[in-house]
Structure formats: structure tokens, C-alpha cells
Design a protein around this motif. Structure first.
Motif, PDB file in Angstrom:
ATOM      1  N   THR A 186       0.913  -1.114   0.010  1.00  0.00           N
ATOM      2  CA  THR A 186       0.063   0.053   0.114  1.00  0.00           C
ATOM      3  C   THR A 186       0.729   1.315  -0.104  1.00  0.00           C
ATOM      4  N   ALA A 187       1.849   1.357  -0.979  1.00  0.00           N
ATOM      5  CA  ALA A 187       2.871   2.583  -1.009  1.00  0.00           C
ATOM      6  C   ALA A 187       1.843   3.987  -1.144  1.00  0.00           C
ATOM      7  N   SER A 188       2.450   4.917  -1.105  1.00  0.00           N
ATOM      8  CA  SER A 188       1.864   6.358  -0.954  1.00  0.00           C
ATOM      9  C   SER A 188       1.255   6.595  -2.427  1.00  0.00           C
ATOM     10  N   TYR A 189       0.045   6.784  -2.290  1.00  0.00           N
ATOM     11  CA  TYR A 189      -0.445   7.637  -3.514  1.00  0.00           C
ATOM     12  C   TYR A 189      -1.732   8.319  -2.850  1.00  0.00           C
ATOM     13  N   PRO A 190      -2.027   9.657  -3.751  1.00  0.00           N
ATOM     14  CA  PRO A 190      -3.210  10.290  -3.425  1.00  0.00           C
ATOM     15  C   PRO A 190      -4.389   9.891  -3.743  1.00  0.00           C
ATOM     16  N   GLU A 191      -4.595   8.984  -4.704  1.00  0.00           N
ATOM     17  CA  GLU A 191      -5.938   8.209  -4.863  1.00  0.00           C
ATOM     18  C   GLU A 191      -5.963   6.832  -4.489  1.00  0.00           C
ATOM     19  N   GLU A 192      -6.880   6.038  -4.177  1.00  0.00           N
ATOM     20  CA  GLU A 192      -7.202   4.719  -3.845  1.00  0.00           C
ATOM     21  C   GLU A 192      -6.921   3.868  -5.362  1.00  0.00           C
ATOM     22  N   ILE A 193      -7.289   4.582  -6.230  1.00  0.00           N
ATOM     23  CA  ILE A 193      -7.238   3.718  -7.567  1.00  0.00           C
ATOM     24  C   ILE A 193      -5.513   3.441  -7.975  1.00  0.00           C
ATOM     25  N   ALA A 194      -4.850   4.517  -7.632  1.00  0.00           N
ATOM     26  CA  ALA A 194      -3.573   4.465  -7.986  1.00  0.00           C
ATOM     27  C   ALA A 194      -2.743   3.528  -7.552  1.00  0.00           C
ATOM     28  N   VAL A 195      -3.425   3.143  -6.007  1.00  0.00           N
ATOM     29  CA  VAL A 195      -2.569   2.114  -5.095  1.00  0.00           C
ATOM     30  C   VAL A 195      -2.850   0.572  -5.815  1.00  0.00           C
ATOM     31  N   TYR A 196      -4.243   0.589  -6.230  1.00  0.00           N
ATOM     32  CA  TYR A 196      -4.640  -0.551  -6.777  1.00  0.00           C
ATOM     33  C   TYR A 196      -3.769  -0.912  -8.390  1.00  0.00           C
ATOM     34  N   GLN A 197      -3.809   0.093  -8.951  1.00  0.00           N
ATOM     35  CA  GLN A 197      -2.927   0.114 -10.272  1.00  0.00           C
ATOM     36  C   GLN A 197      -1.678  -0.204 -10.037  1.00  0.00           C
ATOM     37  N   ALA A 198      -0.825   0.413  -9.150  1.00  0.00           N
ATOM     38  CA  ALA A 198       0.462   0.008  -8.963  1.00  0.00           C
ATOM     39  C   ALA A 198       0.590  -1.593  -8.409  1.00  0.00           C
ATOM     40  N   ALA A 199      -0.463  -2.176  -7.784  1.00  0.00           N
ATOM     41  CA  ALA A 199      -0.425  -3.509  -7.621  1.00  0.00           C
ATOM     42  C   ALA A 199      -1.039  -4.151  -8.891  1.00  0.00           C
ATOM     43  N   GLY A 200      -1.111  -3.704 -10.009  1.00  0.00           N
ATOM     44  CA  GLY A 200      -1.474  -4.500 -11.160  1.00  0.00           C
ATOM     45  C   GLY A 200      -2.718  -4.527 -11.136  1.00  0.00           C
ATOM     46  N   LEU A 201      -3.703  -3.815 -10.432  1.00  0.00           N
ATOM     47  CA  LEU A 201      -5.161  -4.266 -10.213  1.00  0.00           C
ATOM     48  C   LEU A 201      -6.054  -2.998 -10.486  1.00  0.00           C
ATOM     49  N   PRO A 202      -7.516  -3.579 -10.995  1.00  0.00           N
ATOM     50  CA  PRO A 202      -8.477  -2.498 -11.056  1.00  0.00           C
ATOM     51  C   PRO A 202      -8.758  -2.102  -9.694  1.00  0.00           C
ATOM     52  N   PHE A 203      -9.637  -1.023  -9.515  1.00  0.00           N
ATOM     53  CA  PHE A 203     -10.241  -0.439  -8.367  1.00  0.00           C
ATOM     54  C   PHE A 203     -11.096  -1.638  -7.666  1.00  0.00           C
TER      55      PHE A 203
END
Ligand SMILES: [Zn+2]
Ligand SMILES: [Zn+2]
Length: 469
Positions: A186-203
Motif C-alpha cells: 500500500t505504497a503512498s498515492y493520493p488516490e485509492e485507484i493508483a494504489v490498486y493500479q500499482a499492484a496491477g489491479l483495477p479499483f
């Protein structure tokens, strides 16, 4: 595993059953009083020993935490959360406040509210909060986190986040813990969706974040497109003044049309349920003729002929077949003999489903949240039987029922059995309750295809006719 096992203790687990008890504080009291269970804690409270040795404040805190109501229905939590949000924004002057936790996951009974807040001065937020609702008690306050006991008895958790880290903070505060653990990063990102994207996932919608299989499904691109309130095209469980409702058929139909619905089924109670004004056979015949007249008069909405038919103790239905035949469909429910054993109760429902005029099983388990558990039923057997005989379920959206539960709705959906999201409206205002049913349907992973009243009137008509062949 061994290290964790050594750390865990049954005493601590018991404390966790009381969401308002701070485990660390209680364990300190245990040590000082040389006790180790909640029962002993109660004893020391009653005997006055706790107050004598730990002080009046500690005793008051324990008394409150052990006796106050700590569980709330979602509609109550909705009201409380809205009031907290307003207070945080207007009085505590936070820049941003967003609800998280089990409340955001729409768990049907919640024991705490959790907010992520953005503020330059967390300290002053914590100093202002005790004014909320005429007396809010701080439970634990730290630099970036704090918890408070609201006057209603619900615990409020605050977690401070900065904009650059908002998305990850919101994911952590929303949970569930199992979901966050499975997400790994759960690296730092301003939006939830970016956290999921960084993990290769959709929201992943909050309602699915229970740590079940949602991450695996998301990774495979197989997350369901969840049902939304805007997908609902009609209401299939509604009472009129003919039984125990407060509005006439005409008023119910007009209100349904105003919501953009294509159809509304009138399901007044059947003759055995005298207490709720159940309709005699003659009265139902008369209602059928009345609905024909309404349908001639009304534009833009169709009134369906139906009834909430009692499933009698022997599994027969509360009206004769030649009358049931005249209805478009039925909602069949248990309102009596809750105490039957599991096998008997289950077979009662299975027998009822064998009647070709049985359409939808109303509030399947009869549970009333925080009041009574459901009757004993073998839900798996009933799901299989519904699938084989072409019957349907409902999620009753009444906030104190939410029955099917999300778990049972998931089983039904996995068997391919369609589910109606019903409000069981007893007045035109009750139509708004549909969103609570939607919440649970989303937690069950239901997509539009599996929801009976997301079908158009024409599609539904065809399906209902098929059932009776
Ligand atoms: Zn009912
Ligand atoms: Zn009803």
C-alpha cells in the motif's frame, strides 16, 4: 506461528469482543488487580474494588464500555456518520473528511465509525471533538490517530492523512485487515485507484474488500460489475392499505413511477396473517379487479398482481391454486412457527417451492438484526431446490432484516439463482430503503444479470410466465 501463538491469549481475545474496551488499558488493570477474565472485571466493578484501586475515572470507563450499546444498524450509522462529518468539517475545520472502516464496506451491523481526515492541526481537532453531540469522551489520542466514544455509544476513530498519501491511508482505514494484508503493498498515492493500479489491479469497490477472493478475481480481470441503484427497474414487494401498508395502490404506483420504475408488485398479506390485515380470498379477488382498473388508467407504470403468501406449517400456501393462478407472481414467506427444527423448517420451504405458483422466497431466514437470529434452515438445500425448481430469492432491504444476508445471497448467486432486491415497502417512503438492499447485494458480488428487478418489465414478464409452465 509459534511466536504468534505465544503472544495470543484467550483473555485478550475476550476483551476484543467489546469494541469500546482498550485492550492495553484493560490488561494493565488485569495485572494490577491480579485477574484475567471479563467476568472478574465485572465482579471487581460491582464490588467497588476497581474504583478503589484504579480510581473513579477508570471505573466509569469500564462500566460504560461494558454496558453501553456497541452495535448499530447501518441506517443508524448513516445518520451518525453524517453528523460527525459535518462536525469535522464545520467545527473542527478539517480540510477533508472521508468515512472508512466497516461502515464504508457497508457491513450490516457496525460497531465503530472511522474517518480519514486532512488537517494542519490534528491537536485542535482532538480538543474540539469532545463538544460533539453534547459530550464525547476521548479514549486514546496520539499524533496522527485518535479514538472517541460518542454519546450514542459508538466508537469513532480518526486517522490523519496528507494529500500525497490519501489513497493508501483510505485503503488501510477501510480494511478489512485481511484485504489489506492480501494486497501486500500500500505504497503512498493520493488516490485509492493508483494504489490498486500499482499492484496491477483495477479499483476494488469497498463492499468487496473482505479478503475473500476479490484480489484474485481482480488480478484475473474477473471482478463482477456490481449492481447499482440506478439499475433497479421496479419493486416486487410492497404492501398497500388493503393489509398493513399506509398508502393506497394508486399512491404506491404513482411513487414508483416517479422513481422511474416500470412496474410495482402489490404484495399484501394473505388470509392467515390476521394481525397484519391479511386479505381473505374474496378481498384478493376484488384487489385483482381493482388492479386491472388501475392498469387501464395509469400510464408509464404497470401494477403487478401479487400477494405475500404465508407458507403454512405443512408447506402449503395460504391461498388455493385457482386464486394463485390469477396473480402475476407471488412472494412466499414464513410468519409463523419459527421454532420448528432445522429439518422440518427446511422441508416446509422445499414443499412450498414445489407449488408452481411459488415465485420468490420472502425474507428467507426471518432474522431481525440485533433482535433475533433467523429460524433454523439448511440454506444450501434450499438454494439447490430453488435452482432446480425455478424459484427466486429476495434480499429484503429493510435495514433490520437484510435477509438474505450477503453470505447467503452469494451462495444463491453462485448457484445461478436470481434475486429480487425488495424493500417490503409499507409506505411510499420505504422505497428509499432499496439502497440498503443494494449494499448487501454488492457485498454478495451481484451483477445486474442476477437481479430479478433489474430486468425490464417485458423480460420479467417472460421469465415469470416460464416459471408457471
Ligand atoms: Zn413478511
Ligand atoms: Zn412484506
Amino acid at each position: 506461528m509459534e511466536a504468534l501463538r505465544a503472544e495470543a491469549s484467550p483473555e485478550r481475545a475476550a476483551i476484543n469482543e467489546y469494541p469500546l474496551l482498550d485492550a492495553k488499558r484493560v490488561l494493565r488493570i488485569y495485572k494490577k488487580l491480579n485477574i484475567s477474565t471479563i467476568a472478574e472485571l465485572r465482579d471487581s466493578l460491582e464490588s467497588g474494588e476497581l474504583a478503589q484501586r484504579m480510581g473513579d475515572r477508570a471505573a466509569r470507563y469500564i462500566r460504560e464500555a461494558l454496558t453501553q450499546r456497541t452495535q448499530f444498524l447501518l441506517y443508524e450509522a448513516d445518520r451518525m456518520a453524517a453528523a460527525v462529518e459535518t462536525f469535522l468539517l464545520d467545527r473542527c475545520r478539517v480540510t477533508r473528511a472521508e468515512a472508512a472502516g466497516e461502515f464504508r464496506r457497508r457491513v450490516e451491523v457496525v460497531s465503530e465509525l472511522s474517518f480519514v481526515v486532512e488537517t494542519a492541526d490534528f491537536d485542535s481537532v482532538c480538543r474540539r471533538l469532545p463538544e460533539f453531540g453534547g459530550g464525547t469522551t476521548p479514549v486514546a489520542v496520539a499524533d496522527d490517530e485518535a479514538s472517541f466514544l460518542l454519546p450514542s455509544g459508538i466508537l469513532l476513530r480518526l486517522c490523519r492523512a496528507v494529500p500525497a498519501d490519501w489513497g493508501s491511508a483510505l485503503i488501510k482505514a477501510t480494511g478489512s485487515q485481511r484485504h489489506v494484508r492480501k494486497l501486500r503493498s500500500t505504497a503512498s498515492y493520493p488516490e485509492e485507484i493508483a494504489v490498486y493500479q500499482a499492484a496491477g489491479l483495477p479499483f476494488i469497490p469497498p463492499e468487496l474488500r473482505e479478503g475473500r477472493d476479490e484480489i484474485k478475481l481482480a488480478a484475473a480481470g474477473k471482478l463482477p460489475r456490481l449492481i447499482a441503484e440506478s439499475d433497479i427497474r421496479g419493486e416486487l414487494h410492497a404492501h398497500s392499505t388493503a393489509s398493513d401498508g399506509r398508502n393506497t395502490i394508486g399512491q404506491m404506483a404513482a411513487a414508483a413511477r416517479q422513481r422511474g420504475y416500470q412496474y410495482i408488485g402489490i404484495t399484501d398479506h394473505s388470509q392467515s396473517l390476521k394481525l397484519a390485515g391479511g386479505l381473505s380470498e374474496e378481498a384478493l379477488w376484488e384487489q385483482i379487479r381493482e388492479i386491472d382498473q388501475w392498469n387501464e388508467r395509469l400510464d408509464g407504470i404497470r401494477v403487478l398482481k401479487s400477494a405475500e403468501v404465508d407458507i403454512l406449517a405443512d408447506g402449503s400456501l395460504d391461498y388455493p391454486d385457482e386464486l394463485l393462478k390469477e396473480l402475476d407472481y407471488t412472494v412466499c414467506s414464513i410468519h409463523s412457527r419459527f421454532g420448528l427444527g432445522k429439518t422440518e423448517q427446511t422441508e416446509r420451504v422445499l414443499r412450498a417451492m414445489d407449488n408452481r405458483y411459488f415465485t420468490i422466497l420472502g425474507h428467507a431466514t426471518g432474522r431481525l438484526l440485533l433482535k433475533r437470529p433467523g429460524y433454523e434452515l439448511d440454506i444450501d438445500r434450499i438454494v439447490r431446490h430453488a435452482r432446480d425448481s425455478g424459484c427466486f430469492f429476495e434480499i429484503n432491504s429493510s435495514p433490520d432484516r437484510l435477509d438474505l444476508s450477503a453470505e447467503n445471497a452469494r451462495s444463491a448467486a453462485q448457484a445461478g439463482v436470481r434475486i429480487a432486491i425488495d424493500t417490503d415497502a409499507h409506505s411510499i417512503r420505504d422505497f428509499d430503503l432499496v439502497r440498503y438492499g443494494i449494499d448487501q447485494a454488492r457485498r454478495a458480488g451481484l451483477s445486474r444479470e442476477l437481479v430479478l428487478n433489474a430486468m425490464t418489465g417485458a423480460e420479467l414478464g417472460n421469465l415469470l410466465a416460464l416459471r408457471r409452465k
